[in-house]
Motif scaffolding. Structure first.
Motif, PDB file in Angstrom:
ATOM      1  N   GLU A  70      34.990  42.368  57.367  1.00  0.00           N
ATOM      2  CA  GLU A  70      35.519  42.652  58.701  1.00  0.00           C
ATOM      3  C   GLU A  70      34.448  42.495  59.779  1.00  0.00           C
ATOM      4  N   ASP A  71      33.171  42.619  59.394  1.00  0.00           N
ATOM      5  CA  ASP A  71      32.073  42.515  60.349  1.00  0.00           C
ATOM      6  C   ASP A  71      31.640  41.078  60.617  1.00  0.00           C
ATOM      7  N   GLY A  72      32.323  40.093  60.009  1.00  0.00           N
ATOM      8  CA  GLY A  72      31.981  38.694  60.228  1.00  0.00           C
ATOM      9  C   GLY A  72      30.943  38.161  59.271  1.00  0.00           C
ATOM     10  N   VAL A  73      30.455  38.990  58.378  1.00  0.00           N
ATOM     11  CA  VAL A  73      29.474  38.573  57.385  1.00  0.00           C
ATOM     12  C   VAL A  73      30.133  38.647  56.018  1.00  0.00           C
ATOM     13  N   PRO A  74      30.043  37.594  55.210  1.00  0.00           N
ATOM     14  CA  PRO A  74      30.640  37.645  53.878  1.00  0.00           C
ATOM     15  C   PRO A  74      30.011  38.748  53.020  1.00  0.00           C
ATOM     16  N   HIS A  75      30.850  39.441  52.280  1.00  0.00           N
ATOM     17  CA  HIS A  75      30.377  40.440  51.324  1.00  0.00           C
ATOM     18  C   HIS A  75      30.252  39.755  49.968  1.00  0.00           C
ATOM     19  N   ILE A  76      29.254  40.137  49.209  1.00  0.00           N
ATOM     20  CA  ILE A  76      28.929  39.444  47.973  1.00  0.00           C
ATOM     21  C   ILE A  76      29.023  40.398  46.792  1.00  0.00           C
ATOM     22  N   ALA A  77      29.839  40.042  45.788  1.00  0.00           N
ATOM     23  CA  ALA A  77      29.911  40.769  44.521  1.00  0.00           C
ATOM     24  C   ALA A  77      29.224  39.888  43.473  1.00  0.00           C
ATOM     25  N   TYR A  78      27.901  39.875  43.488  1.00  0.00           N
ATOM     26  CA  TYR A  78      27.128  38.934  42.685  1.00  0.00           C
ATOM     27  C   TYR A  78      27.326  39.089  41.191  1.00  0.00           C
ATOM     28  N   GLU A  79      27.808  40.242  40.743  1.00  0.00           N
ATOM     29  CA  GLU A  79      27.993  40.487  39.314  1.00  0.00           C
ATOM     30  C   GLU A  79      29.058  39.577  38.703  1.00  0.00           C
ATOM     31  N   ASN A  80      29.896  38.970  39.516  1.00  0.00           N
ATOM     32  CA  ASN A  80      30.932  38.062  39.017  1.00  0.00           C
ATOM     33  C   ASN A  80      30.503  36.600  39.075  1.00  0.00           C
ATOM     34  N   CYS A  81      29.304  36.314  39.535  1.00  0.00           N
ATOM     35  CA  CYS A  81      28.856  34.956  39.807  1.00  0.00           C
ATOM     36  C   CYS A  81      28.801  34.100  38.539  1.00  0.00           C
ATOM     37  N   LEU A  82      29.325  32.882  38.641  1.00  0.00           N
ATOM     38  CA  LEU A  82      29.287  31.915  37.547  1.00  0.00           C
ATOM     39  C   LEU A  82      28.078  30.987  37.647  1.00  0.00           C
ATOM     40  N   GLU A  83      27.271  31.173  38.696  1.00  0.00           N
ATOM     41  CA  GLU A  83      26.062  30.390  38.944  1.00  0.00           C
ATOM     42  C   GLU A  83      26.344  28.901  39.078  1.00  0.00           C
ATOM     43  N   CYS A  84      27.472  28.574  39.694  1.00  0.00           N
ATOM     44  CA  CYS A  84      27.817  27.163  39.891  1.00  0.00           C
ATOM     45  C   CYS A  84      27.106  26.573  41.101  1.00  0.00           C
ATOM     46  N   GLY A  85      26.725  27.422  42.069  1.00  0.00           N
ATOM     47  CA  GLY A  85      26.015  26.958  43.249  1.00  0.00           C
ATOM     48  C   GLY A  85      26.902  26.370  44.332  1.00  0.00           C
ATOM     49  N   SER A  86      28.204  26.420  44.160  1.00  0.00           N
ATOM     50  CA  SER A  86      29.116  25.828  45.135  1.00  0.00           C
ATOM     51  C   SER A  86      28.966  26.437  46.518  1.00  0.00           C
ATOM     52  N   CYS A  87      28.706  27.714  46.590  1.00  0.00           N
ATOM     53  CA  CYS A  87      28.619  28.412  47.873  1.00  0.00           C
ATOM     54  C   CYS A  87      27.521  27.837  48.754  1.00  0.00           C
ATOM     55  N   ARG A  88      26.382  27.519  48.179  1.00  0.00           N
ATOM     56  CA  ARG A  88      25.271  27.010  49.002  1.00  0.00           C
ATOM     57  C   ARG A  88      25.543  25.613  49.532  1.00  0.00           C
ATOM     58  N   TRP A  89      26.332  24.826  48.825  1.00  0.00           N
ATOM     59  CA  TRP A  89      26.651  23.482  49.296  1.00  0.00           C
ATOM     60  C   TRP A  89      27.832  23.496  50.269  1.00  0.00           C
ATOM     61  N   ALA A  90      28.678  24.508  50.169  1.00  0.00           N
ATOM     62  CA  ALA A  90      29.862  24.572  51.027  1.00  0.00           C
ATOM     63  C   ALA A  90      29.558  25.103  52.420  1.00  0.00           C
ATOM     64  N   CYS A  91      28.514  25.900  52.566  1.00  0.00           N
ATOM     65  CA  CYS A  91      28.198  26.519  53.851  1.00  0.00           C
ATOM     66  C   CYS A  91      27.747  25.452  54.854  1.00  0.00           C
ATOM     67  N   PRO A  92      28.524  25.230  55.934  1.00  0.00           N
ATOM     68  CA  PRO A  92      28.150  24.197  56.901  1.00  0.00           C
ATOM     69  C   PRO A  92      26.877  24.523  57.678  1.00  0.00           C
ATOM     70  N   GLN A  93      26.500  25.804  57.738  1.00  0.00           N
ATOM     71  CA  GLN A  93      25.269  26.202  58.428  1.00  0.00           C
ATOM     72  C   GLN A  93      24.060  26.247  57.499  1.00  0.00           C
ATOM     73  N   GLY A  94      24.253  26.047  56.208  1.00  0.00           N
ATOM     74  CA  GLY A  94      23.145  26.133  55.258  1.00  0.00           C
ATOM     75  C   GLY A  94      22.564  27.534  55.197  1.00  0.00           C
ATOM     76  N   ASN A  95      23.420  28.531  55.315  1.00  0.00           N
ATOM     77  CA  ASN A  95      22.974  29.912  55.450  1.00  0.00           C
ATOM     78  C   ASN A  95      23.045  30.720  54.156  1.00  0.00           C
ATOM     79  N   VAL A  96      23.315  30.075  53.043  1.00  0.00           N
ATOM     80  CA  VAL A  96      23.411  30.798  51.772  1.00  0.00           C
ATOM     81  C   VAL A  96      22.062  30.776  51.063  1.00  0.00           C
ATOM     82  N   GLU A  97      21.578  31.945  50.716  1.00  0.00           N
ATOM     83  CA  GLU A  97      20.350  32.096  49.923  1.00  0.00           C
ATOM     84  C   GLU A  97      20.784  32.240  48.477  1.00  0.00           C
ATOM     85  N   TRP A  98      20.436  31.269  47.634  1.00  0.00           N
ATOM     86  CA  TRP A  98      20.872  31.252  46.238  1.00  0.00           C
ATOM     87  C   TRP A  98      19.675  30.951  45.368  1.00  0.00           C
ATOM     88  N   THR A  99      19.378  31.851  44.438  1.00  0.00           N
ATOM     89  CA  THR A  99      18.312  31.628  43.465  1.00  0.00           C
ATOM     90  C   THR A  99      18.849  31.979  42.090  1.00  0.00           C
TER      91      THR A  99
END
Length: 112
Positions: A70-99
């Protein structure tokens, strides 16, 4: 000369008759060993709140890890992550920190 095709199964146009598992059933076969801290984040929260109108990171994630907040920032439930990396490539601003999670932590696939 024969015109029949050997070893071709008789398949209806609708596809196989076996029921497919739901996404939730498939995700249940994946285990995630929690490293204790998220390997996902946004680099600059203000960019999401001010500039992002499409939430591509939310739309592209197959495991529902990224959720529109609701605050305009995505909330992250990292425990469900499949480590596909799609989120970092989909972000048009390049604003995803993924390690990758720390050694010994992260996703483990049971069936394949």
């Amino acid at each position: 000369m024969s015109t029949t095709t050997p070893n071709v199964p008789n398949v209806s146009p609708e596809g196989p008759s076996a029921e497919n598992d739901s996404l939730e059933d498939r995700l249940y076969t994946v285990r995630y060993d929690d490293a204790g801290e998220s390997h996902l984040d946004v680099k600059v929260p203000g960019i999401c709140a001010e500039s992002c109108h499409s939430y591509d990171c939310v739309d592209v994630c197959p495991a529902n890890v990224w959720r529109e907040g609701e605050d305009g920032v995505p909330h992250i439930a990292y425990e469900n992550c499949l480590e596909c990396g799609s989120c970092r490539w989909a972000c048009p601003q390049g604003n995803v920190e993924w390690t990758y999670p720390t050694r010994g932590a992260g996703v483990t696939y049971k069936n394949g």
